[in-house]
Write an enzyme that holds these catalytic residues in place. Structure first.
Site, PDB file in Angstrom:
ATOM      1  N   HIS A 210       0.801  -1.226   0.000  1.00 26.68           N
ATOM      2  CA  HIS A 210       0.000   0.000   0.000  1.00 26.68           C
ATOM      3  C   HIS A 210       0.833   1.275   0.000  1.00 26.68           C
ATOM      4  O   HIS A 210       0.305   2.368  -0.095  1.00 26.68           O
ATOM      5  CB  HIS A 210      -0.928   0.024   1.211  1.00 26.68           C
ATOM      6  CG  HIS A 210      -0.202   0.306   2.502  1.00 26.68           C
ATOM      7  ND1 HIS A 210       0.471  -0.667   3.202  1.00 26.68           N
ATOM      8  CD2 HIS A 210      -0.035   1.446   3.198  1.00 26.68           C
ATOM      9  CE1 HIS A 210       1.027  -0.128   4.260  1.00 26.68           C
ATOM     10  NE2 HIS A 210       0.746   1.153   4.295  1.00 26.68           N
TER      11      HIS A 210
HETATM   12  C1  UD1 Z   1      -1.331   5.618   6.054  1.00 27.72           C
HETATM   13  C2  UD1 Z   1       0.010   6.063   6.600  1.00 27.72           C
HETATM   14  C3  UD1 Z   1       0.988   4.907   6.530  1.00 27.72           C
HETATM   15  C4  UD1 Z   1       0.437   3.644   7.175  1.00 27.72           C
HETATM   16  C5  UD1 Z   1      -0.920   3.331   6.600  1.00 27.72           C
HETATM   17  C6  UD1 Z   1      -1.523   2.148   7.292  1.00 27.72           C
HETATM   18  C7  UD1 Z   1       0.475   8.449   6.155  1.00 27.72           C
HETATM   19  C8  UD1 Z   1       1.300   9.409   5.383  1.00 27.72           C
HETATM   20  N1  UD1 Z   1       0.607   7.148   5.824  1.00 27.72           N
HETATM   21  O1  UD1 Z   1      -1.165   5.337   4.674  1.00 27.72           O
HETATM   22  O2  UD1 Z   1       2.169   5.264   7.210  1.00 27.72           O
HETATM   23  O3  UD1 Z   1       1.309   2.568   6.930  1.00 27.72           O
HETATM   24  O4  UD1 Z   1      -1.771   4.481   6.762  1.00 27.72           O
HETATM   25  O5  UD1 Z   1      -2.561   1.564   6.522  1.00 27.72           O
HETATM   26  O6  UD1 Z   1      -0.246   8.860   7.038  1.00 27.72           O
HETATM   27  N2  UD1 Z   1      -8.719   5.399   2.042  1.00 27.72           N
HETATM   28  C9  UD1 Z   1     -10.003   4.900   1.919  1.00 27.72           C
HETATM   29  N3  UD1 Z   1     -10.564   4.332   3.023  1.00 27.72           N
HETATM   30  C10 UD1 Z   1      -9.906   4.213   4.203  1.00 27.72           C
HETATM   31  C11 UD1 Z   1      -8.590   4.696   4.283  1.00 27.72           C
HETATM   32  C12 UD1 Z   1      -8.008   5.284   3.188  1.00 27.72           C
HETATM   33  O7  UD1 Z   1     -10.635   4.994   0.879  1.00 27.72           O
HETATM   34  O8  UD1 Z   1     -10.491   3.699   5.175  1.00 27.72           O
HETATM   35  C13 UD1 Z   1      -8.118   6.108   0.906  1.00 27.72           C
HETATM   36  C14 UD1 Z   1      -7.904   7.580   1.304  1.00 27.72           C
HETATM   37  O9  UD1 Z   1      -9.036   8.352   1.072  1.00 27.72           O
HETATM   38  C15 UD1 Z   1      -6.732   7.964   0.443  1.00 27.72           C
HETATM   39  C16 UD1 Z   1      -5.946   6.649   0.289  1.00 27.72           C
HETATM   40  O10 UD1 Z   1      -6.816   5.595   0.650  1.00 27.72           O
HETATM   41  O11 UD1 Z   1      -7.153   8.399  -0.804  1.00 27.72           O
HETATM   42  C17 UD1 Z   1      -4.707   6.634   1.143  1.00 27.72           C
HETATM   43  O12 UD1 Z   1      -5.054   6.785   2.512  1.00 27.72           O
HETATM   44  P1  UD1 Z   1      -4.116   7.644   3.501  1.00 27.72           P
HETATM   45  O13 UD1 Z   1      -4.747   7.694   4.826  1.00 27.72           O
HETATM   46  O14 UD1 Z   1      -3.747   8.918   2.844  1.00 27.72           O
HETATM   47  O15 UD1 Z   1      -2.752   6.858   3.579  1.00 27.72           O
HETATM   48  P2  UD1 Z   1      -2.408   5.297   3.702  1.00 27.72           P
HETATM   49  O16 UD1 Z   1      -1.907   4.841   2.392  1.00 27.72           O
HETATM   50  O17 UD1 Z   1      -3.524   4.541   4.312  1.00 27.72           O
END
Ligand code: UD1
Length: 362
Positions: A210
């Site tokens: 991820h």
């Molecule tokens: C985040 C952390 C990472 C950690 C990971 C655990 C940062 C910079 N990174 O990354 O260190 O390893 O969490 O999983 O904070 N999204 C959904 N639904 C959700 C969660 C996320 O659709 O429940 C989508 C968000 O809207 C976004 C993308 O996934 O567009 C990425 O999510 P984001 O929270 O930005 O970062 P992670 O990749 O989850």
């Protein structure tokens, strides 16, 4: 009056660590915890499922902030956390790891002169293109109490002149693994493509992927799926929402040996780790869980986050392409049972003791 701790969480790995510490805090009468969820992870199986199965107290406040660029997300959290802190008057703010929620919590608290306790302090990748490295460095620099999960983390802090504020307590993720392993459950998996139930294969490799570094283009995923084709059992791959569309579209174009499923909860993930032939991942948490379960791990990054896990080939770096992944997977691991760099499963007790000493709580 009880010492009031505000715990700020937002992402999956933070829920796991906060769970064990929160249970410990609840045992101490002179401590009070207010949990604030930034909203960073919000899907049922990325957030609420963790609160339910790990019996984490419901957050008092959920800020509902997620998505957008790093700046957009962090800035929105910063503004909201500032007013939450002003409203709740915490004596200290408790933060975990290296996500944008961690950084926003640290900045908001520091500017309000509220002491910060940072758990998992001192972890370093030495890679400034890794967004979490920036979060870690900033959070550590402005925290008042730095609690390291490993001795190497504590050493890093010493080298950065922060030794006086830091101590090694062990890894609360190891506590969670020790506490919950017996409760691990065989996952009910649903296809990430159409939600249909998917049967658990008897033998499988456990894949998660991820990180921004591996999900920004098709290339890395293609390389990983190429490697899967050469394996004697499928890769089971719970797909993070960030990469869902890209992964499914690539898988549709080929007959890969990959079972893409919806994200699984913590107890299911622990089961998947424990029963996997091997783990292939870019998650810092899963690297450690594979180590705890003594399952060989291949890490799809070009930097080490947890060098402790790399001993005896137990965790090896690979670039996300077929040859490199298969080469890492083929190297046998050597396990020394007496080597326990993540503490004794009592990090949560030590974290709470350190907070009480710091806050002069009787
Ligand atoms: C985040 C952390 C990472 C950690 C990971 C655990 C940062 C910079 N990174 O990354 O260190 O390893 O969490 O999983 O904070 N999204 C959904 N639904 C959700 C969660 C996320 O659709 O429940 C989508 C968000 O809207 C976004 C993308 O996934 O567009 C990425 O999510 P984001 O929270 O930005 O970062 P992670 O990749 O989850």
């Amino acid at each position: 009056m009880a010492y009031r701790l505000m715990t700020v969480v937002g992402a999956r790995p933070q829920f796991v660590k906060a769970a064990v510490v929160s249970h410990e805090i609840a045992r101490i009468e002179s401590l009070e915890e207010v949990i604030v969820h930034t909203g960073q992870h919000y899907d049922e199986n990325m957030s609420q499922a963790f609160f339910d199965e790990l019996e984490i107290p419901e957050p008092k406040i959920n800020l509902g902030i997620s998505g957008g660029s790093h700046a957009e997300m962090t800035a929105a959290m910063l503004v909201a956390l500032e007013s939450t802190m002003l409203q709740e008057h915490p004596d200290a703010v408790l933060l975990y790891g290296d996500t944008n929620s961690t950084l926003a919590g640290a900045l908001a608290a520091a500017k309000l002169h509220i002491p910060i306790v940072h758990v998992e302090a001192g972890a370093r990748t030495w890679s400034m293109t890794n967004p979490e490295e920036i979060n870690r460095l900033c959070a550590d620099r402005i925290s008042s109490l730095l609690l390291a999960s490993t001795l190497a983390g504590a050493e890093n802090l010493k080298r950065e002149g922060l030794g006086g504020l830091s101590q090694f307590v062990g890894d609360p993720m190891y506590d969670a693994f020790v506490n919950y392993r017996a409760l691990a459950k065989r996952p009910t998996m649903r296809s990430a493509a159409d939600g249909a139930l998917v049967a658990m294969p008897e033998r499988y490799y456990y894949l998660t992927c991820h990180r921004e570094e591996n999900t920004g283009s098709d290339e890395a995923l293609r390389g990983i799926f190429d490697a899967a084709e050469a394996l004697d059992a499928p890769m089971v791959y719970p797909v993070h929402p960030r990469v869902r569309r890209r992964a499914l579209s690539l898988l549709q174009q080929r007959d890969a040996n990959v079972i893409a499923v919806d994200p699984v909860g913590y107890l299911e993930s622990i089961y998947l780790v424990d029963h996997a032939e091997q783990v292939i991942t870019d998650s810092g948490g899963l690297q450690r869980e594979a180590f705890f379960a003594q399952v060989k791990c291949t890490t799809l990054l070009d930097y080490e986050v947890w060098p402790e896990t790399m001993i005896g080939n137990r965790n090896m770096l690979a670039s996300p392409e077929r040859r490199s992944i298969l080469q890492a997977m083929e190297a046998p691991q050597a396990i020394d049972e007496s080597y326990q760099p993540f503490g004794a499963g009592d990090a949560s007790v030590k974290i709470v003791q350190a907070i009480m000493r710091f806050g002069k709580v009787g």
